[in-house]
Structure formats: C-alpha cells, structure tokens
Design a protein around this motif. Structure first.
Motif, PDB file in Angstrom:
ATOM      1  N   MET A   1     -64.472   6.874  44.184  1.00 16.22           N
ATOM      2  CA  MET A   1     -65.311   6.787  42.989  1.00 16.22           C
ATOM      3  C   MET A   1     -65.500   5.327  42.567  1.00 16.22           C
ATOM      4  SD  MET A   1     -66.173   9.827  42.321  1.00 16.22           S
ATOM      5  CE  MET A   1     -66.737   9.763  40.625  1.00 16.22           C
ATOM      6  N   ASP A   2     -65.010   4.395  43.386  1.00 16.98           N
ATOM      7  CA  ASP A   2     -65.138   3.000  42.995  1.00 16.98           C
ATOM      8  C   ASP A   2     -66.597   2.590  42.883  1.00 16.98           C
ATOM      9  OD1 ASP A   2     -63.762   0.367  42.607  1.00 16.98           O
ATOM     10  OD2 ASP A   2     -65.100  -0.118  44.276  1.00 16.98           O
ATOM     11  N   TRP A   3     -67.417   3.150  43.789  1.00 19.13           N
ATOM     12  CA  TRP A   3     -68.839   2.774  43.739  1.00 19.13           C
ATOM     13  C   TRP A   3     -69.503   3.251  42.468  1.00 19.13           C
ATOM     14  CZ3 TRP A   3     -72.581   6.475  43.232  1.00 19.13           C
ATOM     15  CH2 TRP A   3     -72.199   7.799  43.477  1.00 19.13           C
ATOM     16  N   SER A 143     -66.185 -17.360  50.174  1.00 19.98           N
ATOM     17  CA  SER A 143     -65.929 -16.380  49.123  1.00 19.98           C
ATOM     18  C   SER A 143     -66.420 -14.976  49.470  1.00 19.98           C
ATOM     19  CB  SER A 143     -66.584 -16.848  47.822  1.00 19.98           C
ATOM     20  OG  SER A 143     -66.340 -15.943  46.783  1.00 19.98           O
ATOM     21  N   ASP A 144     -67.593 -14.854  50.085  1.00 17.70           N
ATOM     22  CA  ASP A 144     -68.149 -13.524  50.340  1.00 17.70           C
ATOM     23  C   ASP A 144     -67.379 -12.752  51.395  1.00 17.70           C
ATOM     24  OD1 ASP A 144     -69.447 -15.591  52.117  1.00 17.70           O
ATOM     25  OD2 ASP A 144     -70.243 -13.774  53.052  1.00 17.70           O
ATOM     26  N   ARG A 145     -66.489 -13.429  52.136  1.00 16.60           N
ATOM     27  CA  ARG A 145     -65.700 -12.751  53.164  1.00 16.60           C
ATOM     28  C   ARG A 145     -64.429 -12.113  52.589  1.00 16.60           C
ATOM     29  NH1 ARG A 145     -64.323 -16.442  57.948  1.00 16.60           N
ATOM     30  NH2 ARG A 145     -63.414 -14.460  58.644  1.00 16.60           N
ATOM     31  N   VAL A 146     -64.123 -12.391  51.351  1.00 13.31           N
ATOM     32  CA  VAL A 146     -63.006 -11.726  50.666  1.00 13.31           C
ATOM     33  C   VAL A 146     -63.602 -10.561  49.894  1.00 13.31           C
ATOM     34  CG1 VAL A 146     -61.135 -11.987  49.007  1.00 13.31           C
ATOM     35  CG2 VAL A 146     -61.701 -13.878  50.554  1.00 13.31           C
ATOM     36  N   ARG A 147     -63.387  -9.362  50.405  1.00 15.85           N
ATOM     37  CA  ARG A 147     -64.061  -8.178  49.879  1.00 15.85           C
ATOM     38  C   ARG A 147     -63.060  -7.039  49.683  1.00 15.85           C
ATOM     39  NH1 ARG A 147     -69.596  -8.359  51.043  1.00 15.85           N
ATOM     40  NH2 ARG A 147     -69.697  -6.089  51.200  1.00 15.85           N
ATOM     41  N   GLN A 148     -63.472  -6.084  48.866  1.00 17.09           N
ATOM     42  CA  GLN A 148     -62.620  -4.939  48.553  1.00 17.09           C
ATOM     43  C   GLN A 148     -62.391  -4.082  49.809  1.00 17.09           C
ATOM     44  OE1 GLN A 148     -61.110  -4.899  45.910  1.00 17.09           O
ATOM     45  NE2 GLN A 148     -60.963  -2.944  44.849  1.00 17.09           N
ATOM     46  N   PRO A 149     -61.129  -3.769  50.148  1.00 16.02           N
ATOM     47  CA  PRO A 149     -60.841  -2.929  51.322  1.00 16.02           C
ATOM     48  C   PRO A 149     -61.104  -1.449  51.018  1.00 16.02           C
ATOM     49  CG  PRO A 149     -58.803  -3.537  50.252  1.00 16.02           C
ATOM     50  CD  PRO A 149     -59.888  -4.250  49.507  1.00 16.02           C
ATOM     51  N   THR A 150     -62.349  -1.073  50.948  1.00 15.63           N
ATOM     52  CA  THR A 150     -62.730   0.285  50.557  1.00 15.63           C
ATOM     53  C   THR A 150     -62.212   1.342  51.521  1.00 15.63           C
ATOM     54  OG1 THR A 150     -64.829  -0.102  51.704  1.00 15.63           O
ATOM     55  CG2 THR A 150     -64.781  -0.474  49.333  1.00 15.63           C
ATOM     56  N   TYR A 165     -53.101  11.454  40.775  1.00 20.48           N
ATOM     57  CA  TYR A 165     -53.565  10.728  41.963  1.00 20.48           C
ATOM     58  C   TYR A 165     -53.750   9.253  41.609  1.00 20.48           C
ATOM     59  CZ  TYR A 165     -56.636   9.053  45.666  1.00 20.48           C
ATOM     60  OH  TYR A 165     -57.197   8.337  46.693  1.00 20.48           O
ATOM     61  N   GLU A 166     -53.102   8.401  42.371  1.00 26.59           N
ATOM     62  CA  GLU A 166     -53.227   6.961  42.169  1.00 26.59           C
ATOM     63  C   GLU A 166     -54.026   6.363  43.306  1.00 26.59           C
ATOM     64  OE1 GLU A 166     -50.066   3.461  42.472  1.00 26.59           O
ATOM     65  OE2 GLU A 166     -49.887   4.530  40.550  1.00 26.59           O
ATOM     66  N   SER A 167     -55.116   5.742  42.989  1.00 27.15           N
ATOM     67  CA  SER A 167     -55.993   5.186  44.010  1.00 27.15           C
ATOM     68  C   SER A 167     -55.292   4.068  44.773  1.00 27.15           C
ATOM     69  CB  SER A 167     -57.272   4.649  43.366  1.00 27.15           C
ATOM     70  OG  SER A 167     -58.036   3.925  44.308  1.00 27.15           O
ATOM     71  N   PRO A 168     -55.445   4.034  46.094  1.00 26.11           N
ATOM     72  CA  PRO A 168     -54.873   2.918  46.874  1.00 26.11           C
ATOM     73  C   PRO A 168     -55.482   1.574  46.514  1.00 26.11           C
ATOM     74  CG  PRO A 168     -55.571   4.737  48.301  1.00 26.11           C
ATOM     75  CD  PRO A 168     -56.096   5.035  46.940  1.00 26.11           C
ATOM     76  N   LEU A 169     -56.610   1.588  45.836  1.00 27.70           N
ATOM     77  CA  LEU A 169     -57.280   0.351  45.440  1.00 27.70           C
ATOM     78  C   LEU A 169     -56.918  -0.095  44.024  1.00 27.70           C
ATOM     79  CD1 LEU A 169     -60.839   1.101  46.867  1.00 27.70           C
ATOM     80  CD2 LEU A 169     -59.080  -0.357  47.870  1.00 27.70           C
ATOM     81  N   LYS A 170     -55.913   0.556  43.441  1.00 32.26           N
ATOM     82  CA  LYS A 170     -55.566   0.288  42.049  1.00 32.26           C
ATOM     83  C   LYS A 170     -55.244  -1.186  41.814  1.00 32.26           C
ATOM     84  CE  LYS A 170     -52.256   1.469  38.414  1.00 32.26           C
ATOM     85  NZ  LYS A 170     -51.070   2.283  38.053  1.00 32.26           N
ATOM     86  N   ASN A 171     -54.484  -1.786  42.710  1.00 27.87           N
ATOM     87  CA  ASN A 171     -54.045  -3.162  42.532  1.00 27.87           C
ATOM     88  C   ASN A 171     -54.954  -4.177  43.226  1.00 27.87           C
ATOM     89  OD1 ASN A 171     -51.756  -2.340  41.052  1.00 27.87           O
ATOM     90  ND2 ASN A 171     -50.629  -1.926  42.943  1.00 27.87           N
ATOM     91  N   ALA A 195     -75.686  -7.199  60.270  1.00 33.54           N
ATOM     92  CA  ALA A 195     -76.225  -6.436  59.144  1.00 33.54           C
ATOM     93  C   ALA A 195     -75.191  -6.100  58.076  1.00 33.54           C
ATOM     94  CB  ALA A 195     -76.871  -5.137  59.651  1.00 33.54           C
ATOM     95  N   ASN A 196     -73.900  -6.249  58.375  1.00 32.14           N
ATOM     96  CA  ASN A 196     -72.883  -5.862  57.405  1.00 32.14           C
ATOM     97  C   ASN A 196     -71.598  -6.648  57.653  1.00 32.14           C
ATOM     98  OD1 ASN A 196     -71.944  -4.724  59.761  1.00 32.14           O
ATOM     99  ND2 ASN A 196     -72.467  -2.619  59.181  1.00 32.14           N
ATOM    100  N   TYR A 197     -70.515  -6.163  57.065  1.00 34.86           N
ATOM    101  CA  TYR A 197     -69.212  -6.804  57.206  1.00 34.86           C
ATOM    102  C   TYR A 197     -68.246  -5.846  57.890  1.00 34.86           C
ATOM    103  CZ  TYR A 197     -70.699 -10.439  53.909  1.00 34.86           C
ATOM    104  OH  TYR A 197     -71.349 -11.472  53.303  1.00 34.86           O
ATOM    105  N   GLU A 198     -67.328  -6.421  58.644  1.00 34.16           N
ATOM    106  CA  GLU A 198     -66.301  -5.629  59.325  1.00 34.16           C
ATOM    107  C   GLU A 198     -64.934  -6.191  58.955  1.00 34.16           C
ATOM    108  OE1 GLU A 198     -64.777  -4.698  63.894  1.00 34.16           O
ATOM    109  OE2 GLU A 198     -66.779  -5.530  63.528  1.00 34.16           O
ATOM    110  N   PHE A 199     -64.011  -5.302  58.558  1.00 36.46           N
ATOM    111  CA  PHE A 199     -62.689  -5.758  58.139  1.00 36.46           C
ATOM    112  C   PHE A 199     -61.991  -6.475  59.290  1.00 36.46           C
ATOM    113  CE2 PHE A 199     -58.089  -5.089  57.660  1.00 36.46           C
ATOM    114  CZ  PHE A 199     -57.901  -5.717  56.438  1.00 36.46           C
ATOM    115  N   GLU A 200     -61.394  -7.635  58.947  1.00 36.60           N
ATOM    116  CA  GLU A 200     -60.731  -8.443  59.965  1.00 36.60           C
ATOM    117  C   GLU A 200     -59.214  -8.391  59.842  1.00 36.60           C
ATOM    118  OE1 GLU A 200     -60.505 -13.181  61.232  1.00 36.60           O
ATOM    119  OE2 GLU A 200     -62.333 -12.387  60.322  1.00 36.60           O
ATOM    120  N   ARG A 201     -58.691  -8.747  58.644  1.00 35.18           N
ATOM    121  CA  ARG A 201     -57.239  -8.752  58.485  1.00 35.18           C
ATOM    122  C   ARG A 201     -56.888  -8.920  57.014  1.00 35.18           C
ATOM    123  NH1 ARG A 201     -58.767 -13.947  59.838  1.00 35.18           N
ATOM    124  NH2 ARG A 201     -57.610 -15.701  58.914  1.00 35.18           N
TER     125      ARG A 201
END
Length: 472
Positions: A1-3, A143-150, A165-171, A195-201
């Motif tokens: 529901m973050d979106w 800066s734009d490469r630091v993104r929310q790990p959805t 239920y505690e969202s894993p994205l809470k912190n 076209a988009n971003y891919e999680f790296e690490r």
C-alpha cells in the motif's frame, strides 16, 4: 500500500518546483509533517529531473552552480603535526592518494575534480553518497540510485494470526534504512537500466560518506536548495524566449501605408477597374515613394525588450542568485562600485562557511579512512605515536587575493606590526597556503643568491672598512 500512501500524499506536497501545474497561487499548507513526506519519491524524481535539466540547458542556473563551487570546494591540504618529517610524509601521501588512479574507483577523477562533481550533485539532487571500496577507492552513488526497496513488501510472508502486520518497509525512508533515533543504518542502491531501475545491493552506512542539504532534524533525504527557485528560473527562461521572439519580429520591419484617396499606392489611373499597386521592394537600397494625396507611409517598429521588463529580469535573477547566497554584483560587475562589491564579497564569504565546513567534514572522513588503508597496504609508515585525527592537518580554503594590492597589503602589515593578526592567518586568507612554507622558500632563495653572489644591491652586506696602509 506504499504506492497508495504516496499518491495520497502527493496531493499536498510542499515543493512547487516538483509540480507540473501552472497554477500561480496555492492554498496555504495546514498539515505539519516531515520533509520526506512533503517531497515524496515521485515528486522527488520530478524535482531532480527538473534541476538536472536546468544545469544542462539554463545558462543562469549553470553559472550560479559553477560560481558556488568555485568558492566552496577548493581546499589546500596542510599537515599540522609540528614535526617536519611527519608533515612531509603526510603531504606526500596526500598527493599520492588524491590522484585519479588511487582515488576514484573508475580511475577517471582525481580528488579536486571529484569534489567539484560531488558538490554539484549535492546542490542539484539534494544529496549524494560515496561508498568506501576495498583498496582505498571511492565510488559515488548519485541520489536517484538510492531508492525504496519495494520488493521487500512483495516478498513479505503471511499476515500473523493476531492480525497485526508490520510492513518490512517500516524503517525505510526513500531508500534509507533508519533506526528509532533517525540514524542511517543502510542504503538500498539500484542500478539504472534503459527504461527502469534494478536493485543492486544494500550498503551499510558505515561504508558510506554522505553529502547533502538538510534543513530539519527529522529529515532523512537531502533536498536541493534550488527547489525554491526552480519555477523562477523556468519563468525567467520563458520570458527570455518571448522577448527574443518579439525582438525578431521587430527586426523584420514592415511598411504600413494609410490613405484617404480612392486608389492605392502607385495607382495613378482613375479607372475603377484598375488594381492598385502596393508592391514596395527595398532589395536595392532606399526607395522614394511617390504617394498620392492623403496617403502616408510608416515603418512599424517596437522597442524591445522594454526597460521595465529588463528591470524585472534583474529582480528575478537576483532571487535566483539568493538561493545560493550569491550577490547580484557577481552576475553584473557594473552593478555597484568597489566598496559595494567588497562588502558583498565579505558577506558572501561568511555565508560560504557552512558549505566549506561540509566539504571539510567529508575530506576528514575520507582522509582518516584512507590513512588507515594506506598503513595496512604499506603505502605509508607513520610514527607509532601518531594519532589519526583531524587535529594533525588542516584544510585551508583557496585564498582570495588582494583587490587593491598596495592599500590592502599595507593594511595587513599594519595589523601584523600591531599584533592584531598573524602572518599565518593572513597568508591562509590571501593565498590558501602556509606562511612557514613561504618563509622556508624565501630562505632557500636567499641562500642561493648568496652562493651565486648575485644579491641585489639593497641586500648586499656593508663593505668592511680597511686599515690605512702604513708602508710596512
């Protein structure tokens, strides 16, 4: 529901620079929240895209950024251990590890270039992060490469039986994991695809040196100081375009002919069936118009841009400059006299202090870490009693030399003679280096002149009087 939360919050974000609306006036905000919620990820993306475009295409914005960097970034490294041999070791090591082959992970940027780009990214994007890599290298993460790990929410398990239920994205706040105190714990780094971003690490905050602009204590991500003037710069550029279009039209002069007669220009026949000839050509230079009674010819001209428009542009440019505290006389050198320019410079240097402190803090973090790496790699051998601490070195801002050389130099001499300032202080302020180094260089030059017996007349020793010859 973050979106969904983000979409709801975007209806009330507080940065006009991230808005695509042309509405001139917005209702006053009545909601108190964190800056990270005022500028959510979607709006942050719009703002960063806009400020980056300003750096690419807007002369005023690019000049402002360049002038800010010129005054803030450049610092000279000065060892300050009190031991000449150790100072020389530190100076040599600094010169070695600041080269592009030893500094940047890509091997493209030395320390000076890297720091200019780093400050530029911090101003334009709001923040930037550098990861310490094995071997003593730094890797910049924009800066734009630091993104929310959805993807964490997508991989979450089944809701507990108690319904809590505690969202894993809470912190997590826009790609930064924080603890209950707000301290940064780690960063979710992504890489760009077409076209988009891919999680790296995920990178631990202990390996990261960050730089950015923060205005509030509970703010996690930095926000560009240009956010307040994005709309002003864009409106100014749009006004320039309109004025330029108007000027081009004015250059294409036109001839207006008015008449009260029954026939047109060049029509000398009283025949109602004849067509008036209104063709006038200036291809071969000035022409004489043989007009009939009641006819009048005028050129259509326009004075553009108008004086009021130019004055308004100056005000808008001044507002834009104030986003980084730059005086207007830097933009227009003829705007004020010497005293006004000097006063503006003094006030501007005071406002630069906080930005220079940010640069010094970053350099201290880097150099302390780089010294430890250098010791482990055997690149430098320091005395056992040496303490890796910023007290053993200085970062001296690049000096600002004399404007009126004789007057200011004489004033400095007077201050030194009266014990109000030191030679070291003045040398750092004027030239960004150490007076002791200058004194040593002067001593070397003096010794060389004496060795070659080419001392100037005013420095030659007085000749010794000889005893009169007594004939013996």
């Amino acid at each position: 529901m973050d979106w969904l939360n983000e979409a709801n919050g975007s209806l009330d974000f507080g940065y006009d620079g991230a808005s695509s609306s042309s509405k001139n006036r917005k209702p006053k905000k009545q909601k108190l929240t964190t800056e990270d919620k005022q500028l959510r990820a979607t709006d942050r993306k719009v703002l960063q895209s806009t400020t980056r475009d300003l750096r690419r295409n807007e002369v005023a914005a690019r000049w402002i950024l360049s002038k800010h960097i010129d005054f803030v970034v450049r610092h000279n490294f000065q060892p300050n251990t009190g031991d000449e041999a150790t100072d020389n070791l530190l100076r040599d090591f600094y010169n070695y590890c600041s080269k592009k082959e030893q500094f940047d992970i890509s091997g493209r940027y030395d320390l000076g270039t890297f720091m200019r780009m780093l400050e530029s990214s911090a101003v334009v994007d709001g923040d930037v992060y550098c990861v310490r890599q094995r071997g003593g290298y730094l890797q910049a993460i924009e800066s734009d490469r630091v993104r929310q790990p959805t993807f964490l929410a997508e991989k979450s398990g089944v809701t507990p039986s108690n319904g809590e239920y505690e969202s894993p994205l809470k912190n997590w706040v826009q790609g930064v994991k924080i603890d209950v105190t707000g301290r940064h714990k780690s960063y979710a780094v992504w890489k760009r695809n077409e076209a988009n971003y891919e999680f790296e690490r995920e990178v631990s905050a202990k390996k990261v040196i960050g730089m950015g602009f923060w205005d509030r204590f509970d703010q996690t991500r930095g926000i560009s100081p240009l956010a307040a003037v994005v709309d002003t710069i864009m409106d100014l550029n749009e006004s320039y375009d309109y004025a330029l279009a108007k000027a081009k039209v004015a250059q294409l002069f036109a001839l207006s002919i008015t008449r009260e007669a029954n026939w047109g220009l060049g029509d000398d026949n009283a025949d109602d069936d004849s067509d008036p000839n209104r063709m006038v050509s200036f291809d071969k230079g000035p022409q004489i118009l043989d007009l009939d009674a009641g006819e009048e010819a005028n050129f259509l001209t326009a004075g553009t841009p108008e004086t009021a428009t130019q004055d308004f542009w100056k005000d808008m440019i001044g507002l834009t400059l104030k986003s980084l505290n730059i005086p207007y006389c830097f933009w227009d050198e003829s705007y004020t006299n010497f005293n006004g320019s000097r006063t503006a410079l003094i006030l501007y240097l005071r406002s630069c202090e906080k930005d220079r402190e940010r640069q010094v803090a970053f350099r201290n973090d880097w150099f302390m870490w780089r010294l430890k790496v250098g010791i482990l790699k055997g690149e430098i051998q320091l005395p056992a009693s040496f303490d890796i601490d910023p007290k053993n070195w200085l970062w001296v801002p690049d000096g600002l030399q004399y404007w009126d050389t004789m007057k200011e130099a004489n004033a400095d001499v007077t201050l030194i003679e009266n014990g109000l300032r030191s030679r070291t202080e003045i040398r750092r302020e004027r030239f960004g280096d150490e007076w002791a180094d200058v004194a040593r260089k002067l001593a070397e030059e003096q010794a060389l002149l004496e060795e070659l017996n080419i001392l100037p007349p005013d420095l030659r020793p007085e000749p010794q009087p000889q005893e009169p010859f007594n004939g013996e």
